[in-house]
Design a protein around this motif. Structure first.
Motif, mmCIF file in Angstrom:
data_model
loop_
_atom_site.group_PDB
_atom_site.id
_atom_site.type_symbol
_atom_site.label_atom_id
_atom_site.label_comp_id
_atom_site.label_asym_id
_atom_site.label_seq_id
_atom_site.Cartn_x
_atom_site.Cartn_y
_atom_site.Cartn_z
ATOM 1 N N VAL A 124 -7.751 12.638 -0.426
ATOM 2 C CA VAL A 124 -7.797 13.210 0.927
ATOM 3 C C VAL A 124 -6.432 13.075 1.596
ATOM 4 O O VAL A 124 -5.970 13.997 2.278
ATOM 5 C CB VAL A 124 -8.925 12.560 1.762
ATOM 6 N N ASP A 125 -5.758 11.936 1.390
ATOM 7 C CA ASP A 125 -4.417 11.757 1.948
ATOM 8 C C ASP A 125 -3.456 12.815 1.411
ATOM 9 O O ASP A 125 -2.641 13.371 2.156
ATOM 10 C CB ASP A 125 -3.866 10.365 1.608
ATOM 11 N N TYR A 163 -5.379 4.479 -6.697
ATOM 12 C CA TYR A 163 -5.681 3.992 -5.353
ATOM 13 C C TYR A 163 -6.861 3.032 -5.425
ATOM 14 O O TYR A 163 -7.659 3.097 -6.358
ATOM 15 C CB TYR A 163 -6.075 5.154 -4.431
ATOM 16 N N ALA A 164 -7.003 2.167 -4.417
ATOM 17 C CA ALA A 164 -8.203 1.335 -4.330
ATOM 18 C C ALA A 164 -9.428 2.237 -4.203
ATOM 19 O O ALA A 164 -10.479 1.971 -4.780
ATOM 20 C CB ALA A 164 -8.112 0.376 -3.151
ATOM 21 N N THR A 172 0.830 -1.199 0.000
ATOM 22 C CA THR A 172 0.000 0.000 0.000
ATOM 23 C C THR A 172 0.866 1.251 0.000
ATOM 24 O O THR A 172 0.597 2.201 -0.724
ATOM 25 C CB THR A 172 -0.931 0.013 1.233
ATOM 26 N N THR A 173 1.928 1.253 0.781
ATOM 27 C CA THR A 173 2.829 2.403 0.827
ATOM 28 C C THR A 173 3.468 2.636 -0.531
ATOM 29 O O THR A 173 3.550 3.770 -0.998
ATOM 30 C CB THR A 173 3.923 2.178 1.896
ATOM 31 N N LEU A 174 3.907 1.563 -1.182
ATOM 32 C CA LEU A 174 4.508 1.699 -2.510
ATOM 33 C C LEU A 174 3.508 2.244 -3.517
ATOM 34 O O LEU A 174 3.859 3.067 -4.360
ATOM 35 C CB LEU A 174 5.060 0.353 -2.980
ATOM 36 N N ARG A 175 2.274 1.810 -3.439
ATOM 37 C CA ARG A 175 1.251 2.333 -4.347
ATOM 38 C C ARG A 175 1.033 3.818 -4.115
ATOM 39 O O ARG A 175 0.878 4.588 -5.051
ATOM 40 C CB ARG A 175 -0.068 1.583 -4.158
ATOM 41 N N ILE A 208 -9.891 5.340 -14.713
ATOM 42 C CA ILE A 208 -8.740 4.458 -14.555
ATOM 43 C C ILE A 208 -8.950 3.667 -13.271
ATOM 44 O O ILE A 208 -9.042 4.248 -12.195
ATOM 45 C CB ILE A 208 -7.423 5.255 -14.492
ATOM 46 N N GLY A 209 -9.053 2.363 -13.376
ATOM 47 C CA GLY A 209 -9.288 1.518 -12.210
ATOM 48 C C GLY A 209 -10.768 1.415 -11.894
ATOM 49 O O GLY A 209 -11.623 1.728 -12.722
ATOM 50 N N LYS A 210 -11.060 0.981 -10.667
ATOM 51 C CA LYS A 210 -12.445 0.707 -10.285
ATOM 52 C C LYS A 210 -13.138 1.860 -9.570
ATOM 53 O O LYS A 210 -14.341 1.977 -9.603
ATOM 54 C CB LYS A 210 -12.499 -0.547 -9.422
#
Length: 96
Positions: free
Chosen positions: A75-76, A67-68, A3-6, A41-43
């Protein structure tokens, strides 16, 4: 660790988009806005990170994806920016 790498990868991508966006004119931004509106891009919904202008409307400064939950990722990023620039106002807006 994954998760940190993402998150680091997404932040690097965001910074690249922000730097590239600095040279964009209005037509370039319109193309990017239109493209992202119809191509997620992504879900999760991609997010525009916007900053409040001193004298005007909200300015798009980055496109958050990868991000997931892209809203949570946005927000992060805002939380990190507010630590460095406490007077600035940011928000996340759905891009698609």
């Amino acid at each position: 660790m994954e998760t940190t790498l993402r998150r680091v990868g997404a932040v690097i991508l965001i910074l690249g988009l922000s730097a590239a966006g600095a040279g964009c004119d209005d037509a370039d931004w319109k193309v990017l806005e239109t493209t992202t509106q119809w191509n997620r891009i992504g879900k999760s919904q991609d997010q525009w990170l916007e900053k409040k202008s001193v004298f005007g409307p909200w300015d798009k400064v980055a496109l958050i994806f990868g991000y997931a939950d892209d809203y949570e990722g946005c927000v992060d990023v805002i939380e990190a920016l507010v630590q460095k620039y406490p007077a600035a106002r940011y928000r996340c807006v759905s891009a698609n």
